[in-house]
Write a protein that holds these residues in place. Structure first.
Motif, PDB file in Angstrom:
ATOM      1  N   GLU A 144     -54.411 -52.157 -32.516  1.00 48.95           N
ATOM      2  CA  GLU A 144     -53.704 -51.053 -33.168  1.00 48.95           C
ATOM      3  C   GLU A 144     -54.268 -49.707 -32.716  1.00 48.95           C
ATOM      4  O   GLU A 144     -53.519 -48.777 -32.416  1.00 48.95           O
ATOM      5  CB  GLU A 144     -53.807 -51.195 -34.693  1.00 48.95           C
ATOM      6  N   LYS A 189     -53.092 -49.092 -29.184  1.00 49.44           N
ATOM      7  CA  LYS A 189     -51.670 -48.741 -29.175  1.00 49.44           C
ATOM      8  C   LYS A 189     -51.477 -47.290 -29.619  1.00 49.44           C
ATOM      9  O   LYS A 189     -50.725 -46.541 -28.987  1.00 49.44           O
ATOM     10  CB  LYS A 189     -50.903 -49.686 -30.102  1.00 49.44           C
ATOM     11  N   ASN A 190     -52.189 -46.881 -30.651  1.00 45.72           N
ATOM     12  CA  ASN A 190     -52.088 -45.507 -31.137  1.00 45.72           C
ATOM     13  C   ASN A 190     -52.633 -44.513 -30.111  1.00 45.72           C
ATOM     14  O   ASN A 190     -52.085 -43.433 -29.932  1.00 45.72           O
ATOM     15  CB  ASN A 190     -52.824 -45.343 -32.471  1.00 45.72           C
ATOM     16  N   LYS A 191     -53.731 -44.884 -29.450  1.00 44.30           N
ATOM     17  CA  LYS A 191     -54.324 -44.018 -28.433  1.00 44.30           C
ATOM     18  C   LYS A 191     -53.347 -43.845 -27.266  1.00 44.30           C
ATOM     19  O   LYS A 191     -53.199 -42.757 -26.737  1.00 44.30           O
ATOM     20  CB  LYS A 191     -55.641 -44.601 -27.938  1.00 44.30           C
ATOM     21  N   HIS A 192     -52.684 -44.934 -26.870  1.00 49.16           N
ATOM     22  CA  HIS A 192     -51.717 -44.889 -25.781  1.00 49.16           C
ATOM     23  C   HIS A 192     -50.524 -43.990 -26.122  1.00 49.16           C
ATOM     24  O   HIS A 192     -50.027 -43.258 -25.300  1.00 49.16           O
ATOM     25  CB  HIS A 192     -51.253 -46.318 -25.442  1.00 49.16           C
ATOM     26  N   GLN A 193     -50.088 -44.060 -27.395  1.00 48.85           N
ATOM     27  CA  GLN A 193     -48.953 -43.233 -27.825  1.00 48.85           C
ATOM     28  C   GLN A 193     -49.340 -41.771 -27.908  1.00 48.85           C
ATOM     29  O   GLN A 193     -48.521 -40.898 -27.664  1.00 48.85           O
ATOM     30  CB  GLN A 193     -48.450 -43.717 -29.185  1.00 48.85           C
ATOM     31  N   ASP A 194     -50.612 -41.478 -28.254  1.00 49.51           N
ATOM     32  CA  ASP A 194     -51.074 -40.086 -28.366  1.00 49.51           C
ATOM     33  C   ASP A 194     -51.346 -39.450 -27.009  1.00 49.51           C
ATOM     34  O   ASP A 194     -51.271 -38.259 -26.865  1.00 49.51           O
ATOM     35  CB  ASP A 194     -52.362 -40.012 -29.213  1.00 49.51           C
TER      36      ASP A 194
END
Length: 78
Positions: free
Chosen positions: A69, A72-77
């Motif tokens: 998670e 995934k959040n780091k990739h989206q940011d």
């Protein structure tokens, strides 16, 4: 859940113990010699128990899920 079986210590190859599962003795298992009881020698019959650690498995799944998670959040940011 618990599973146990008997195995013969067939031989030692360096720091590896070669076990043969009793009865048929057609299943060979190699494990580090350090995992055997002290003083084990060729020809000894060992009682092997394998236990499933449900609690540690659940904890590991939570950690992996949390890390995924975060990634995934780091990739989206980024």
């Amino acid at each position: 859940m618990k599973s146990s079986f008997k195995a013969s210590l067939d031989r030692v190859e360096g720091n590896i113990a070669v076990l043969l599962v009793r009865d048929e003795e057609t299943i060979k298992v190699d494990i580090p010699l350090s995992l055997l009881p002290s003083g084990s020698k060729e020809g000894d019959i060992l009682d092997i128990s394998i236990l499933k650690d449900v609690e540690d498995t659940a904890d590991a799944k939570k950690r992996v899920s949390s890390l995924l998670e975060k990634l995934k959040n780091k990739h989206q940011d980024g």
